[in-house]
Each structure stands twice: as C-alpha cells, then as structure tokens.
Design a protein around this motif. Structure first.
Motif, PDB file in Angstrom:
ATOM      1  N   MET A 151      83.867  17.818  39.883  1.00  0.00           N
ATOM      2  CA  MET A 151      83.474  18.057  41.096  1.00  0.00           C
ATOM      3  C   MET A 151      83.086  17.065  42.080  1.00  0.00           C
ATOM      4  SD  MET A 151      80.551  20.478  40.124  1.00  0.00           S
ATOM      5  CE  MET A 151      79.970  21.260  41.512  1.00  0.00           C
ATOM      6  N   ILE A 152      83.400  16.310  41.460  1.00  0.00           N
ATOM      7  CA  ILE A 152      82.345  14.769  42.467  1.00  0.00           C
ATOM      8  C   ILE A 152      84.017  13.773  42.674  1.00  0.00           C
ATOM      9  CG2 ILE A 152      81.472  12.297  42.779  1.00  0.00           C
ATOM     10  CD1 ILE A 152      79.294  13.793  41.314  1.00  0.00           C
ATOM     11  N   GLN A 153      85.050  14.337  42.285  1.00  0.00           N
ATOM     12  CA  GLN A 153      86.489  13.406  42.457  1.00  0.00           C
ATOM     13  C   GLN A 153      86.883  14.316  43.393  1.00  0.00           C
ATOM     14  OE1 GLN A 153      89.729  14.232  41.644  1.00  0.00           O
ATOM     15  NE2 GLN A 153      90.165  12.559  42.301  1.00  0.00           N
ATOM     16  N   SER A 154      86.926  15.790  42.953  1.00  0.00           N
ATOM     17  CA  SER A 154      87.770  15.960  43.741  1.00  0.00           C
ATOM     18  C   SER A 154      87.625  16.510  44.506  1.00  0.00           C
ATOM     19  CB  SER A 154      87.324  17.587  43.031  1.00  0.00           C
ATOM     20  OG  SER A 154      88.430  17.694  41.894  1.00  0.00           O
ATOM     21  N   VAL A 155      86.030  16.378  45.386  1.00  0.00           N
ATOM     22  CA  VAL A 155      85.064  17.244  46.824  1.00  0.00           C
ATOM     23  C   VAL A 155      85.340  15.085  47.556  1.00  0.00           C
ATOM     24  CG1 VAL A 155      82.991  16.434  46.418  1.00  0.00           C
ATOM     25  CG2 VAL A 155      83.420  18.488  47.324  1.00  0.00           C
ATOM     26  N   THR A 156      85.381  14.534  46.728  1.00  0.00           N
ATOM     27  CA  THR A 156      85.569  12.954  47.661  1.00  0.00           C
ATOM     28  C   THR A 156      86.830  12.298  47.935  1.00  0.00           C
ATOM     29  OG1 THR A 156      85.230  12.362  45.578  1.00  0.00           O
ATOM     30  CG2 THR A 156      82.764  12.217  46.797  1.00  0.00           C
ATOM     31  N   ALA A 157      87.338  13.261  47.282  1.00  0.00           N
ATOM     32  CA  ALA A 157      89.886  11.910  47.720  1.00  0.00           C
ATOM     33  C   ALA A 157      89.868  12.827  48.538  1.00  0.00           C
ATOM     34  CB  ALA A 157      90.002  13.105  46.403  1.00  0.00           C
ATOM     35  N   PRO A 158      89.351  13.929  49.040  1.00  0.00           N
ATOM     36  CA  PRO A 158      90.346  14.160  50.572  1.00  0.00           C
ATOM     37  C   PRO A 158      89.232  13.598  52.097  1.00  0.00           C
ATOM     38  CG  PRO A 158      89.311  16.161  49.847  1.00  0.00           C
ATOM     39  CD  PRO A 158      88.774  15.412  49.352  1.00  0.00           C
ATOM     40  N   PHE A 159      88.199  13.061  51.544  1.00  0.00           N
ATOM     41  CA  PHE A 159      87.209  12.167  52.888  1.00  0.00           C
ATOM     42  C   PHE A 159      87.755  11.097  52.711  1.00  0.00           C
ATOM     43  CE2 PHE A 159      85.041  15.756  52.002  1.00  0.00           C
ATOM     44  CZ  PHE A 159      85.392  16.522  52.901  1.00  0.00           C
ATOM     45  N   ARG A 160      87.624  10.330  54.133  1.00  0.00           N
ATOM     46  CA  ARG A 160      87.368   8.193  54.340  1.00  0.00           C
ATOM     47  C   ARG A 160      85.902   8.152  53.206  1.00  0.00           C
ATOM     48  NH1 ARG A 160      90.475  10.395  58.128  1.00  0.00           N
ATOM     49  NH2 ARG A 160      91.977   9.305  58.526  1.00  0.00           N
ATOM     50  N   SER A 161      84.713   9.474  53.944  1.00  0.00           N
ATOM     51  CA  SER A 161      83.366   8.487  53.598  1.00  0.00           C
ATOM     52  C   SER A 161      83.363   8.364  52.188  1.00  0.00           C
ATOM     53  CB  SER A 161      82.308   9.300  53.688  1.00  0.00           C
ATOM     54  OG  SER A 161      81.452   9.161  53.849  1.00  0.00           O
ATOM     55  N   LYS A 162      82.295   7.267  51.611  1.00  0.00           N
ATOM     56  CA  LYS A 162      81.619   7.038  50.772  1.00  0.00           C
ATOM     57  C   LYS A 162      80.927   6.993  50.476  1.00  0.00           C
ATOM     58  CE  LYS A 162      85.749   5.480  48.928  1.00  0.00           C
ATOM     59  NZ  LYS A 162      86.099   5.447  48.186  1.00  0.00           N
ATOM     60  N   ARG A 163      80.118   8.416  52.007  1.00  0.00           N
ATOM     61  CA  ARG A 163      78.568   8.879  50.946  1.00  0.00           C
ATOM     62  C   ARG A 163      78.853  10.130  50.876  1.00  0.00           C
ATOM     63  NH1 ARG A 163      74.693   8.084  56.721  1.00  0.00           N
ATOM     64  NH2 ARG A 163      76.357   8.368  57.709  1.00  0.00           N
ATOM     65  N   ILE A 164      78.017  10.735  49.796  1.00  0.00           N
ATOM     66  CA  ILE A 164      77.969  11.994  49.343  1.00  0.00           C
ATOM     67  C   ILE A 164      76.704  12.509  49.274  1.00  0.00           C
ATOM     68  CG2 ILE A 164      78.695  11.310  46.724  1.00  0.00           C
ATOM     69  CD1 ILE A 164      79.870  13.925  46.063  1.00  0.00           C
ATOM     70  N   HIS A 165      76.394  13.816  49.441  1.00  0.00           N
ATOM     71  CA  HIS A 165      75.401  14.620  49.295  1.00  0.00           C
ATOM     72  C   HIS A 165      75.219  15.436  47.890  1.00  0.00           C
ATOM     73  CE1 HIS A 165      71.008  16.131  49.868  1.00  0.00           C
ATOM     74  NE2 HIS A 165      71.294  16.416  51.299  1.00  0.00           N
ATOM     75  N   ILE A 166      74.482  14.932  47.053  1.00  0.00           N
ATOM     76  CA  ILE A 166      74.563  15.651  45.735  1.00  0.00           C
ATOM     77  C   ILE A 166      73.511  16.848  45.305  1.00  0.00           C
ATOM     78  CG2 ILE A 166      76.091  14.160  44.571  1.00  0.00           C
ATOM     79  CD1 ILE A 166      73.083  13.186  43.410  1.00  0.00           C
TER      80      ILE A 166
END
Length: 636
Positions: A210-225
């Motif tokens: 989930m985390i790898q898939s959802v962050t891959a398209p974004f430039r941001s290094k932030r994620i809300h879990i």
C-alpha cells in the motif's frame, strides 16, 4: 490584458499558461504590462505596479501565484499604482479532499480545483484515499470504487507541481478499511469490519504494498498514515486468536512496524492523534479539554511521527490552546486539521465552520503550529461537493497570509479567485437554518438532508417541525438562490442542486404533517388535494432535483458512487408513489385505515423539544426508515 514576463520565470511559465483563459490575461512578448519575477530568500511577498511596470518578489513558488493573482485582481479593478506586502504565517496550508466516500474527483475537475488553490496561494493538498488507489496484486482494493491509477495520480502531481502545490497521500494503515475488508478476498487481513489483523506477516506485506504503491506517483516525501478512530482494534478475530491486549500497546507496536516501512522508503509520516488522546482520557472523548497525557503515553509514542490534531466544531480558542499544549509534550510540533462542514448535508455550514476555524487558526498562530490543513469530508455518500466549500478554502488562505483576517479582503479575494460572491456562498447556509434552528447552527443540524429523505408516510422528523412555516421559508430560499445565480460563471452549476432542493423542500418538508392531520380529521377534500396535486408535484420536483444532481456529480466525479445517491432518489420517488396509492386505497374504501398514519409521531431526538435545535442525524438509512436496511453482522 497582455503581460510580458521578465526576470527568472521559466519554472513559472507552465502554471501561468494554465491560468490564462480562466483569469483573462495573455502572456505575450510585447505586453502592455511588463512583469518582473524575482525569487528571494525572505519569507515575504512583495507586489508593486506603476506606469505599466509590475514587480513580484517571492520565496516559494506557490507564493508567486498568489501574488500574481493579487496583481491581476488590482489591475482588472482599475488600480493604477500600488505596492503591498504579505507575510506567510504557516509553512504548509491546504485542503484535504475526501476521495473515499464515493465521490472520486475526475482528473480534470481536480485540476480545476488546483487552479483555484494556486491563485489563493495554498501550497498543499491531501488526498484522503482509503482504498481508492491502485495496488499491484490486490484487484479487490478499490474494486468498482473509482480508484485512481498510478498514471492518474502522477498526472495530478505533475499538474500541482507547476503551481508549487505539494500533493500528499493520506491513507489508512489500521482502521477505516471497511470497503476493502468487506470482500472475501481480503478476509485474511481482517480483524474487525474496518480494522486490520495485527501481529501477522500478511498484514505488513499488504501495508508495504500500500505505502509503496500510493507514494510512488508523488514528489512529496510526506505521507499521512491515518490510524484514527480505531476503537475496534484487537477486538475481533485478534481477540479470539490471541486474547486480550491493551489497545495502546497494540497500537504503538503496530505504529513502529508501519514506521519501519515508511523509513524504508525515505518517507516522513503523519498520523491522526485522536486515539492517543482518547486513550488518555477516562471519558473516552478524543479531545476533551480536561485531557492530560500520561508520561507513559508520551514516552512510548515514536518520536519521528508527526501527530495531527483534528477539531471541527469547537469555537472556544482556549480549548485549542490546551490541546495543542498537550500535543507539544510529544516533543514534536503537531500539525492541525480543521474542517469545512460540507459533509452529512447538501450544503456547507459556514456559520460553524468559520467560527471554529477562526478560533483554531488564531491558536495555531499563537503556538507556532506550522502545518495547517482544512478537511472536507464526504461522509454518508457525499450529497454535497468540494466546490461549495471554496469560500472556506479562501478563508484559510487569507488567514495564512496575515496575522489577523481582513474580512473585506476575504470577500474581494473569494470573488476574484472563484468568480462567486461571498454572499452567494454564505446564503447556502439557509437550507439548514429554517425556523426552529439555533442561531448560526453551531449544533450542526441538517434539515435539508433529513427533510428530503424522510418518508412521507412515516414522518420520523415531523414532530420537530410542528408549527413551522417551512413552505414560505424554502420558497424564499429558492428565489434568493435563483436571483443570485450568474449564468455566465462556469461554476454557476453548483447552485442548481441547492435551488432545486429548496423547491422540493418548500412542498415536501411539511407534507407529512398535512397528511397526518388530514387523515386524523378524515378530511376527504384535503386528502384528495394531497393525493392528486401535492404529492405528484413533489415527485416532479424530486425528479428535476435528481437530474441536476446527476449532471453535477458526473461533471465533477467519476461515475462510481453515484448509484448510491441515484438509489436514494429512486426510493424517495417510489415511496411518494406508494403514499399516493395508500391514500387512494383508503379513499376508495379498499382498506379501512392507513396503518402508517395511525401511529403516534415521536421526537426523533428526545430532548430537542426543549431546545432551539431541530436535531441531527448523520445517516440516510436512519432518516429513510426505522426498519432494517441491512443486517449488522458481528464485527469480524
């Protein structure tokens, strides 16, 4: 208006070109206005204009676009000379769009919103996606829910980046995963209806995916879990298989494992803080003013996580002071999330939203909170939309560039940025503030929703509106909205649903009371009038409302999820048709009585009869019927 760019503007060009048509200017090589763009280290915006020469200095890219829109606004209003400055109050400020409660924005509609955010000067947006993004090897994750593909999310991120807007994925890594876990294919991940099974390898492989898939398209290094409202944690299959474990201990251990994954991908994680504060409070209230965190909770909470304090309905600034101080004990400045109340009703509650936001943002500034967001949830099918909340986003933007809000400037800016008058946004409050509602609706009642969906034969809310002239009221609201509409404005269509809903409510709101009275009095003439004229007219108006709502939905959103609202309208029309048939049978002597109308009407919310409110109900299924819509199974 022709504008010639000078200075260092290469990285601004694509964003400016995206705004040209919408904001009525043209970039040329020999414009009537020469604009010099200059980036500097100082965290301030400076805008000047004199005799055809304009100058903008800025620190962050998003600040340039705010400054440019202010320049345009003043030039288009005829100002000939001006020099002004603004000082940003926060490092991060922007909305959170709920893309999980059925209404998944079309890419083009999202891009339109990003253009609005750009001219407002906002620098970020969170995408709340429980299961509405693609995951490799998990075909049921977001199945038939309008999930975004990797390519769509990347396109959105690319579009936002040209304005200096950071898109931040906001997901769930513990609870609020009902829509995925309902599938048999996901049973092995499931503890309860919405919470993941902890202490098993499969769950953490899923979370990594989930985390790898959802962050891959974004430039941001932030994620809300996420991790909010996880009351069921460890209380389903986990309890049966592993026995009782304290929720706080389970949560901290799980959080540490999730942070191992975010660290692996070089991410900076945020999470909602309500569970930590709720577990610290004997009342179970997530943000009770009396909450005092124990040293144990503070010490056990991982230090690298940034907690996000959310509060949507508190208007007392001292309340925010206390809770922010409690968050500071974690040795990391919290983020804050307020709310624009566009959920659980058709129209925003600006009275409550703006009062609560004023108190919250004032407190955030005083305490040095640097990351501020405003949520726009879509609970219970999301009959409303993000566009009617644009005034609220403008409110946050104006707070973000001034120590104290300037009300007159807010009104001017919202008109320029959205094309819609401040008063046109605010008048939407009237659908939920008929006679009988507390002044300013700070208790957040939602009669525009429950008076529409309640059944005419059952009248679950009729006791609350006895003696109120709602027909005259809603007729006037419909007229006011109609008179204020601007057909030439591309966003005018967002007022079609409120206008048509007001016309429905003018007849439907009190029809149940009229029907019950006519039946009790055996007033045959009135029953015939209701059967032959009033109910058929309500059906006609409901169909017109539904057509407008469908058109609005499909212009903004992917089609998935509209079926939920479509079914509600179909059910409403069918029940009105049944009411006509039941009255007809009674008048023709085919039945001796109408059982539904024999029943005594009770208050939906006991105690409301002694207050100035009309009550509150969040869920359609509770409004439409007191009978069983679905059988609630055990939590696991």
């Amino acid at each position: 208006m022709n504008i010639q760019l000078q200075g260092d503007y290469d990285n601004l060009l694509s964003g400016l070109q995206a705004l040209e048509k919408e904001y009525n200017f043209t970039l040329t090589k020999a414009g009537e206005i020469e604009l010099t763009c200059e980036q500097h280290e100082e965290n301030e915006i400076h805008i000047s204009y004199d005799n055809g020469q304009a100058h903008i200095t800025y620190q962050k890219k998003n600040q340039f676009f705010r400054a440019f829109s202010i320049l345009l606004e003043k030039l288009q209003s005829g100002e000939e000379t001006f020099h002004l400055s603004e000082t940003p109050q926060f490092q991060t400020v922007g909305p959170m769009f709920d893309l999980s409660r059925n209404a998944v924005l079309k890419v083009e509609a999202f891009q339109e919103l990003l253009r609005k955010l750009a001219v407002m000067g906002l620098d970020s947006a969170m995408l709340y996606m429980e299961d509405t993004y693609e995951i490799k090897d998990e075909p049921y994750f977001g199945y038939m829910r309008g999930r975004y593909s990797h390519e769509e999310l990347k396109a959105l991120d690319d579009y936002a980046a040209q304005f200096g807007i950071e898109l931040i994925p906001c997901i769930q890594t513990l609870a609020h995963l009902e829509e995925f876990l309902k599938w048999d294919a996901a049973y092995h991940y499931k503890d309860t209806r919405g919470a993941l099974m902890l202490e098993q390898e499969a769950t953490y492989k899923l979370l990594d995916n989930m985390i790898q898939s959802v962050t891959a398209p974004f430039r941001s290094k932030r994620i809300h879990i996420g991790m909010d409202e996880a009351e069921e944690l460890g209380r389903g299959r986990f309890l049966n298989e592993h026995g009782y474990k304290a929720r706080f201990d389970l949560m901290v251990t799980h959080l540490e494992k999730v942070l191992e994954i975010t660290d692996k991908y070089g991410l900076h994680a945020m999470m909602w803080s309500d569970m930590f504060l709720k577990l610290a409070n004997n009342t179970g209230d997530r943000y009770d003013k009396s909450t005092e965190l124990s040293d144990y909770i503070v010490e056990k909470t991982p230090k690298q996580i940034q907690l996000m304090y959310w509060q949507y309905n508190q208007t007392d600034v001292t309340h925010y002071h206390h809770i922010i101080e409690q968050h500071k004990r974690f040795q990391k400045m919290p983020a804050f999330a307020g709310g624009m109340w566009v959920w659980n009703t058709f129209v925003p509650n600006y009275h409550l939203s703006l009062q609560a936001s004023e108190a919250a943002l004032t407190s955030c500034k005083q305490h040095g909170v640097t990351d501020v967001f405003v949520t726009m949830w879509g609970d219970d099918g999301f009959e409303s939309n993000y566009y009617v909340g644009l005034l609220g986003l403008q409110y946050y933007a104006e707070h973000a560039y001034a120590e104290k809000l300037d009300e007159e400037k807010l009104k001017q800016r919202v008109k320029f940025c959205t094309g819609i008058d401040y008063d046109s946004f605010v008048q939407l409050n009237k659908l939920d503030t008929p006679p009988g509602v507390e002044e300013n609706n700070v208790d957040q009642t939602n009669p525009s929703k429950f008076l529409l969906w309640q059944d005419v034969l059952l009248g679950l809310f009729d006791k609350h509106i006895e003696g109120l002239d709602l027909q005259t009221y809603y007729d006037q609201v419909a007229k006011e909205i109609s008179d204020a509409r601007q057909k030439e404005n591309p966003l005018d269509y967002i007022f079609a649903v409120p206008e048509k809903l007001s016309r429905v409510l003018a007849l439907k709101a009190s029809i149940g009371l009229k029907l019950k009275q006519a039946y009790d009095e055996r007033n045959v003439d009135e029953l015939n009038e209701i059967m032959n004229k009033q109910l058929p007219e309500i059906i006609t108006r409901v169909k017109s409302l539904r057509d407008a709502h469908r058109s609005q939905w499909l212009q903004m959103h992917k089609p998935f999820g509209w079926e939920v609202i479509d079914i509600r309208y179909g059910g409403l029309v069918n029940r009105l048709d049944t009411a006509i048939d039941r009255i007809k049978q009674f008048l023709n002597g085919e039945i001796e009585k109408i059982d539904e109308l024999e029943q005594e009407r009770l208050y939906y919310s006991p105690g409301v009869e002694n207050s100035t409110g009309l009550g509150w109900c969040s869920y359609y299924y509770r409004m439409a019927s007191p009978n069983v819509f679905f059988h609630v199974l055990p939590i696991y």
